[in-house]
Scaffold this motif. Structure first.
Motif, mmCIF file in Angstrom:
data_model
loop_
_atom_site.group_PDB
_atom_site.id
_atom_site.type_symbol
_atom_site.label_atom_id
_atom_site.label_comp_id
_atom_site.label_asym_id
_atom_site.label_seq_id
_atom_site.Cartn_x
_atom_site.Cartn_y
_atom_site.Cartn_z
ATOM 1 N N ARG A 29 8.123 3.390 -8.862
ATOM 2 C CA ARG A 29 8.380 2.923 -7.503
ATOM 3 C C ARG A 29 9.334 3.845 -6.743
ATOM 4 O O ARG A 29 9.354 3.848 -5.524
ATOM 5 C CB ARG A 29 8.927 1.487 -7.537
ATOM 6 C CG ARG A 29 7.860 0.462 -7.895
ATOM 7 C CD ARG A 29 8.361 -0.957 -7.760
ATOM 8 N NE ARG A 29 9.444 -1.279 -8.672
ATOM 9 C CZ ARG A 29 9.295 -1.695 -9.920
ATOM 10 N NH1 ARG A 29 8.077 -1.837 -10.419
ATOM 11 N NH2 ARG A 29 10.332 -1.970 -10.672
ATOM 12 N N GLN B 233 6.290 5.295 -2.651
ATOM 13 C CA GLN B 233 7.011 4.617 -1.567
ATOM 14 C C GLN B 233 6.226 4.721 -0.253
ATOM 15 O O GLN B 233 6.149 3.766 0.511
ATOM 16 C CB GLN B 233 8.405 5.220 -1.396
ATOM 17 C CG GLN B 233 9.352 4.785 -2.483
ATOM 18 C CD GLN B 233 10.759 5.336 -2.266
ATOM 19 O OE1 GLN B 233 10.976 6.223 -1.453
ATOM 20 N NE2 GLN B 233 11.693 4.778 -3.016
ATOM 21 N N ARG C 265 3.332 2.246 -0.429
ATOM 22 C CA ARG C 265 3.802 0.876 -0.250
ATOM 23 C C ARG C 265 4.144 0.616 1.222
ATOM 24 O O ARG C 265 3.888 -0.474 1.739
ATOM 25 C CB ARG C 265 5.010 0.604 -1.153
ATOM 26 C CG ARG C 265 4.632 0.633 -2.641
ATOM 27 C CD ARG C 265 5.815 0.409 -3.522
ATOM 28 N NE ARG C 265 6.151 -1.015 -3.497
ATOM 29 C CZ ARG C 265 7.305 -1.507 -3.912
ATOM 30 N NH1 ARG C 265 8.248 -0.696 -4.358
ATOM 31 N NH2 ARG C 265 7.536 -2.786 -3.873
ATOM 32 N N GLN C 266 4.743 1.595 1.867
ATOM 33 C CA GLN C 266 5.070 1.466 3.293
ATOM 34 C C GLN C 266 3.789 1.324 4.117
ATOM 35 O O GLN C 266 3.714 0.492 5.021
ATOM 36 C CB GLN C 266 5.877 2.700 3.753
ATOM 37 C CG GLN C 266 6.574 2.523 5.067
ATOM 38 C CD GLN C 266 7.677 1.477 4.995
ATOM 39 O OE1 GLN C 266 8.217 1.194 3.943
ATOM 40 N NE2 GLN C 266 8.006 0.890 6.125
ATOM 41 N N GLN D 123 0.896 0.122 3.079
ATOM 42 C CA GLN D 123 0.324 -1.206 2.818
ATOM 43 C C GLN D 123 1.062 -2.276 3.616
ATOM 44 O O GLN D 123 0.450 -3.198 4.160
ATOM 45 C CB GLN D 123 0.393 -1.539 1.327
ATOM 46 C CG GLN D 123 -0.577 -0.755 0.484
ATOM 47 C CD GLN D 123 -0.383 -1.017 -1.001
ATOM 48 O OE1 GLN D 123 0.707 -1.364 -1.453
ATOM 49 N NE2 GLN D 123 -1.459 -0.827 -1.758
ATOM 50 N N LYS D 124 2.380 -2.149 3.704
ATOM 51 C CA LYS D 124 3.165 -3.115 4.464
ATOM 52 C C LYS D 124 2.776 -3.080 5.939
ATOM 53 O O LYS D 124 2.582 -4.132 6.565
ATOM 54 C CB LYS D 124 4.659 -2.808 4.288
ATOM 55 C CG LYS D 124 5.576 -3.773 4.984
ATOM 56 C CD LYS D 124 7.030 -3.408 4.741
ATOM 57 C CE LYS D 124 7.946 -4.332 5.512
ATOM 58 N NZ LYS D 124 9.345 -3.936 5.401
#
Length: 188
Positions: free
Chosen positions: A153, A159, A162-163, A165-166
């Motif tokens: 992670r 990162q 993930r950003q 996807q958010k």
């Protein structure tokens, strides 16, 4: 164990201790005369406390305590501060299964002993922490998997993913769309 049964024999400490030094210390603490080894069992209601202990209690309890120490060593109780081993539970199970009245019965686990079951219904125990239930190998696998996950992670590409996807979830407003879907379904 019925005291009147007279099943138990006088205590011979030599059978419990292999080290001669330990034997002499115990013999000094609990002197047993040679005549006492072959006499009739004392009346449990009229004998002295020392005779009662030597004839009725120690022959049963001391082998259990010796077995308890062996089991504690196997469970590494002398090496660690906290363990899952509960000495009172072990001794209860051992004494219950070694009871002469249960000679022909099969081994009974601690939690299957009837009086233990009844007691635990009224006085439940808190669960044993996972840290005490896992073996060293299992605990190391759990720790390593968490560490690997953390390291992954921390990777900049992960990162960034993930950003993304958010932001995708926020832009498409999935929660609002799900609510609208269920509102339409309920209206039908």
């Amino acid at each position: 164990v019925s005291l009147e049964a007279g099943i138990l024999q006088p205590l011979h400490m030599e059978q419990f201790y292999s080290a001669p030094a330990a034997d002499t210390v115990v013999q000094q603490l609990l002197p047993i005369s040679e005549a006492a080894a072959f006499r009739e069992p004392p009346d449990p209601k009229t004998c002295s406390p020392q005779e009662y202990l030597e004839y009725y209690i120690f022959p049963v309890l001391l082998p259990g305590m010796a077995e308890l120490l062996h089991q504690a060593k196997k469970e590494k109780c002398f090496e660690r501060r906290r363990t899952k081993f509960i000495a009172c539970d072990f001794l209860t199970e051992w004494l219950y299964n070694k009871n002469p009245k249960r000679k022909d019965e099969s081994f009974t686990e601690f939690f299957s002993i009837p009086f233990v079951n009844n007691w635990l219904k009224d006085h439940p125990r808190p669960p044993i922490p996972l840290s005490l239930l896992l073996s060293e190998e299992e605990a190391s696998i759990v720790i390593q998997s968490f560490w690997r996950g953390y390291r992954v992670r921390c990777d900049s590409e992960i990162q960034e993913l993930r950003q993304w996807q958010k932001q995708l979830r926020e832009n498409k407003n999935i929660i609002k769309r799900v609510k609208e879907f269920w509102t339409k379904q309920e209206a039908k």
